[in-house]
Design a protein around this motif. Sequence first.
Motif, PDB file in Angstrom:
ATOM      1  N   HIS A  33      -9.124  13.268 -10.060  1.00  0.00           N
ATOM      2  CA  HIS A  33      -8.631  12.084 -10.767  1.00  0.00           C
ATOM      3  C   HIS A  33      -7.105  12.007 -10.759  1.00  0.00           C
ATOM      4  CE1 HIS A  33      -9.562   8.434 -12.861  1.00  0.00           C
ATOM      5  NE2 HIS A  33      -8.604   8.681 -13.727  1.00  0.00           N
ATOM      6  N   GLU A  34      -6.511  12.431  -9.629  1.00  0.00           N
ATOM      7  CA  GLU A  34      -5.072  12.280  -9.407  1.00  0.00           C
ATOM      8  C   GLU A  34      -4.877  11.023  -8.572  1.00  0.00           C
ATOM      9  OE1 GLU A  34      -3.712  16.912  -8.912  1.00  0.00           O
ATOM     10  OE2 GLU A  34      -4.803  15.966  -7.251  1.00  0.00           O
ATOM     11  N   LEU A  35      -3.809  10.291  -8.855  1.00  0.00           N
ATOM     12  CA  LEU A  35      -3.523   9.079  -8.094  1.00  0.00           C
ATOM     13  C   LEU A  35      -3.201   9.463  -6.655  1.00  0.00           C
ATOM     14  CD1 LEU A  35      -3.257   5.989  -8.424  1.00  0.00           C
ATOM     15  CD2 LEU A  35      -0.805   6.358  -8.772  1.00  0.00           C
ATOM     16  N   ALA A  36      -4.008   8.994  -5.716  1.00  0.00           N
ATOM     17  CA  ALA A  36      -3.835   9.307  -4.298  1.00  0.00           C
ATOM     18  C   ALA A  36      -3.164   8.153  -3.549  1.00  0.00           C
ATOM     19  CB  ALA A  36      -5.179   9.637  -3.661  1.00  0.00           C
ATOM     20  N   ALA A  37      -3.306   6.942  -4.075  1.00  0.00           N
ATOM     21  CA  ALA A  37      -2.715   5.763  -3.450  1.00  0.00           C
ATOM     22  C   ALA A  37      -2.831   4.591  -4.421  1.00  0.00           C
ATOM     23  CB  ALA A  37      -3.431   5.418  -2.144  1.00  0.00           C
ATOM     24  N   TYR A  38      -2.067   3.555  -4.134  1.00  0.00           N
ATOM     25  CA  TYR A  38      -2.266   2.305  -4.862  1.00  0.00           C
ATOM     26  C   TYR A  38      -1.999   1.157  -3.894  1.00  0.00           C
ATOM     27  CZ  TYR A  38       2.853   2.121  -5.485  1.00  0.00           C
ATOM     28  OH  TYR A  38       4.206   2.098  -5.287  1.00  0.00           O
ATOM     29  N   ALA A  39      -2.525  -0.001  -4.240  1.00  0.00           N
ATOM     30  CA  ALA A  39      -2.388  -1.163  -3.361  1.00  0.00           C
ATOM     31  C   ALA A  39      -2.396  -2.439  -4.179  1.00  0.00           C
ATOM     32  CB  ALA A  39      -3.540  -1.190  -2.352  1.00  0.00           C
ATOM     33  N   MET A  40      -1.724  -3.451  -3.638  1.00  0.00           N
ATOM     34  CA  MET A  40      -1.800  -4.800  -4.199  1.00  0.00           C
ATOM     35  C   MET A  40      -2.149  -5.739  -3.066  1.00  0.00           C
ATOM     36  SD  MET A  40       1.151  -5.068  -7.065  1.00  0.00           S
ATOM     37  CE  MET A  40       0.238  -5.871  -8.359  1.00  0.00           C
ATOM     38  N   LEU A  41      -3.222  -6.477  -3.247  1.00  0.00           N
ATOM     39  CA  LEU A  41      -3.669  -7.439  -2.249  1.00  0.00           C
ATOM     40  C   LEU A  41      -3.734  -8.821  -2.888  1.00  0.00           C
ATOM     41  CD1 LEU A  41      -4.640  -4.692  -1.021  1.00  0.00           C
ATOM     42  CD2 LEU A  41      -6.527  -5.967  -0.027  1.00  0.00           C
ATOM     43  N   THR A  42      -3.515  -9.828  -2.084  1.00  0.00           N
ATOM     44  CA  THR A  42      -3.619 -11.211  -2.538  1.00  0.00           C
ATOM     45  C   THR A  42      -4.816 -11.852  -1.855  1.00  0.00           C
ATOM     46  OG1 THR A  42      -1.245 -11.397  -2.901  1.00  0.00           O
ATOM     47  CG2 THR A  42      -2.459 -13.450  -2.607  1.00  0.00           C
ATOM     48  N   PHE A  43      -5.651 -12.495  -2.658  1.00  0.00           N
ATOM     49  CA  PHE A  43      -6.829 -13.204  -2.166  1.00  0.00           C
ATOM     50  C   PHE A  43      -6.636 -14.695  -2.415  1.00  0.00           C
ATOM     51  CE2 PHE A  43      -8.092  -8.921  -3.017  1.00  0.00           C
ATOM     52  CZ  PHE A  43      -9.005  -8.609  -2.029  1.00  0.00           C
ATOM     53  N   VAL A  44      -7.221 -15.509  -1.555  1.00  0.00           N
ATOM     54  CA  VAL A  44      -7.129 -16.960  -1.686  1.00  0.00           C
ATOM     55  C   VAL A  44      -8.538 -17.514  -1.827  1.00  0.00           C
ATOM     56  CG1 VAL A  44      -6.356 -19.103  -0.598  1.00  0.00           C
ATOM     57  CG2 VAL A  44      -5.035 -16.990  -0.279  1.00  0.00           C
ATOM     58  N   VAL A  45      -8.752 -18.281  -2.890  1.00  0.00           N
ATOM     59  CA  VAL A  45     -10.040 -18.930  -3.125  1.00  0.00           C
ATOM     60  C   VAL A  45     -10.127 -20.127  -2.188  1.00  0.00           C
ATOM     61  CG1 VAL A  45     -11.487 -20.099  -4.825  1.00  0.00           C
ATOM     62  CG2 VAL A  45     -10.042 -18.159  -5.527  1.00  0.00           C
TER      63      VAL A  45
ATOM     64  N   VAL B 134      -4.620  -8.671  -6.832  1.00  0.00           N
ATOM     65  CA  VAL B 134      -5.424  -7.580  -7.377  1.00  0.00           C
ATOM     66  C   VAL B 134      -4.707  -6.256  -7.146  1.00  0.00           C
ATOM     67  CG1 VAL B 134      -7.671  -6.415  -7.326  1.00  0.00           C
ATOM     68  CG2 VAL B 134      -7.542  -8.881  -6.901  1.00  0.00           C
ATOM     69  N   LEU B 135      -4.663  -5.440  -8.180  1.00  0.00           N
ATOM     70  CA  LEU B 135      -4.113  -4.097  -8.110  1.00  0.00           C
ATOM     71  C   LEU B 135      -5.252  -3.114  -7.916  1.00  0.00           C
ATOM     72  CD1 LEU B 135      -1.875  -1.905  -8.570  1.00  0.00           C
ATOM     73  CD2 LEU B 135      -2.434  -2.066 -11.015  1.00  0.00           C
ATOM     74  N   GLY B 136      -5.093  -2.196  -6.973  1.00  0.00           N
ATOM     75  CA  GLY B 136      -6.080  -1.146  -6.753  1.00  0.00           C
ATOM     76  C   GLY B 136      -5.449   0.219  -6.948  1.00  0.00           C
ATOM     77  N   LEU B 137      -6.109   1.058  -7.706  1.00  0.00           N
ATOM     78  CA  LEU B 137      -5.669   2.433  -7.944  1.00  0.00           C
ATOM     79  C   LEU B 137      -6.692   3.355  -7.310  1.00  0.00           C
ATOM     80  CD1 LEU B 137      -4.756   1.935 -11.705  1.00  0.00           C
ATOM     81  CD2 LEU B 137      -3.204   1.874  -9.737  1.00  0.00           C
ATOM     82  N   ILE B 138      -6.238   4.240  -6.441  1.00  0.00           N
ATOM     83  CA  ILE B 138      -7.139   5.098  -5.683  1.00  0.00           C
ATOM     84  C   ILE B 138      -6.931   6.534  -6.157  1.00  0.00           C
ATOM     85  CG2 ILE B 138      -7.765   5.941  -3.390  1.00  0.00           C
ATOM     86  CD1 ILE B 138      -5.995   2.585  -3.855  1.00  0.00           C
ATOM     87  N   TYR B 139      -8.015   7.147  -6.623  1.00  0.00           N
ATOM     88  CA  TYR B 139      -7.962   8.490  -7.182  1.00  0.00           C
ATOM     89  C   TYR B 139      -8.755   9.473  -6.333  1.00  0.00           C
ATOM     90  CZ  TYR B 139      -6.354   6.059 -11.359  1.00  0.00           C
ATOM     91  OH  TYR B 139      -5.650   5.277 -12.240  1.00  0.00           O
ATOM     92  N   ASN B 140      -8.261  10.723  -6.269  1.00  0.00           N
ATOM     93  CA  ASN B 140      -9.004  11.779  -5.581  1.00  0.00           C
ATOM     94  C   ASN B 140     -10.028  12.386  -6.539  1.00  0.00           C
ATOM     95  OD1 ASN B 140      -7.595  13.595  -7.242  1.00  0.00           O
ATOM     96  ND2 ASN B 140      -6.230  14.282  -5.616  1.00  0.00           N
ATOM     97  N   GLY B 141     -10.716  13.432  -6.077  1.00  0.00           N
ATOM     98  CA  GLY B 141     -11.767  14.061  -6.869  1.00  0.00           C
ATOM     99  C   GLY B 141     -11.290  14.687  -8.163  1.00  0.00           C
TER     100      GLY B 141
ATOM    101  N   VAL C 254       0.876  -1.169   0.000  1.00  0.00           N
ATOM    102  CA  VAL C 254       0.000   0.000   0.000  1.00  0.00           C
ATOM    103  C   VAL C 254       0.908   1.211   0.000  1.00  0.00           C
ATOM    104  CG1 VAL C 254      -1.781   1.323   1.205  1.00  0.00           C
ATOM    105  CG2 VAL C 254      -1.805  -1.172   1.316  1.00  0.00           C
ATOM    106  N   ARG C 255       0.675   2.103  -0.903  1.00  0.00           N
ATOM    107  CA  ARG C 255       1.468   3.329  -0.965  1.00  0.00           C
ATOM    108  C   ARG C 255       0.499   4.503  -0.995  1.00  0.00           C
ATOM    109  NH1 ARG C 255       7.011   4.717  -0.916  1.00  0.00           N
ATOM    110  NH2 ARG C 255       7.098   2.473  -1.042  1.00  0.00           N
TER     111      ARG C 255
END
Length: 157
Positions: free
Chosen positions: A95-107, A86-93, A58-59
């Motif tokens: 549409h500037e990149l405010a954060a990003y994250a990579m999470l791992t899920f297990v089925v 999964v890659l997540g891109l988090i944008y502010n109002g 998470v950045r």
Amino acid sequence: MRVKDTIDIHHFKVEQADLNHLGILFGGKLLAKIDSSLAGSVKKMTNERAVTGSVDKVRFIKALALGEEVTIKSMVSGHSDRVIEVLGLIYNGEHELAAYAMLTFVVLNKQVKLPELVPETEFEANLIAGFLKRAELSQALHNEIKTELTTRDERDI
């Protein structure tokens, strides 16, 4: 399955209860929203039940303030067997990149057969190509930490 078929988008507005003592969005609140949102991409890849296995990265880049409209865009960035990154891109109002994250899920279903992930852009191809290296690094770090913690007396920690 095309990478773009796993894209999921969520929106929320920063509320007073989401703020930390500095008056900006508390990182833990954002992380909870990221976790919930990124699960949407997993759901688009498989209808099987899955759980968050790890928060790999998470950045935080830009602070998010009260009343700000936030968008979380996620996509599957790689998978193997029952593991889905999964890659997540988090944008502010603005549409500037405010954060990003990579999470791992297990089925949870050990018999699951996940569809092949097909990239259509150079960005998607690079994400998928880097998945195995990211997974190996994450597993190596996990093994190192687990070994260190399980070989120590709890009084040493």
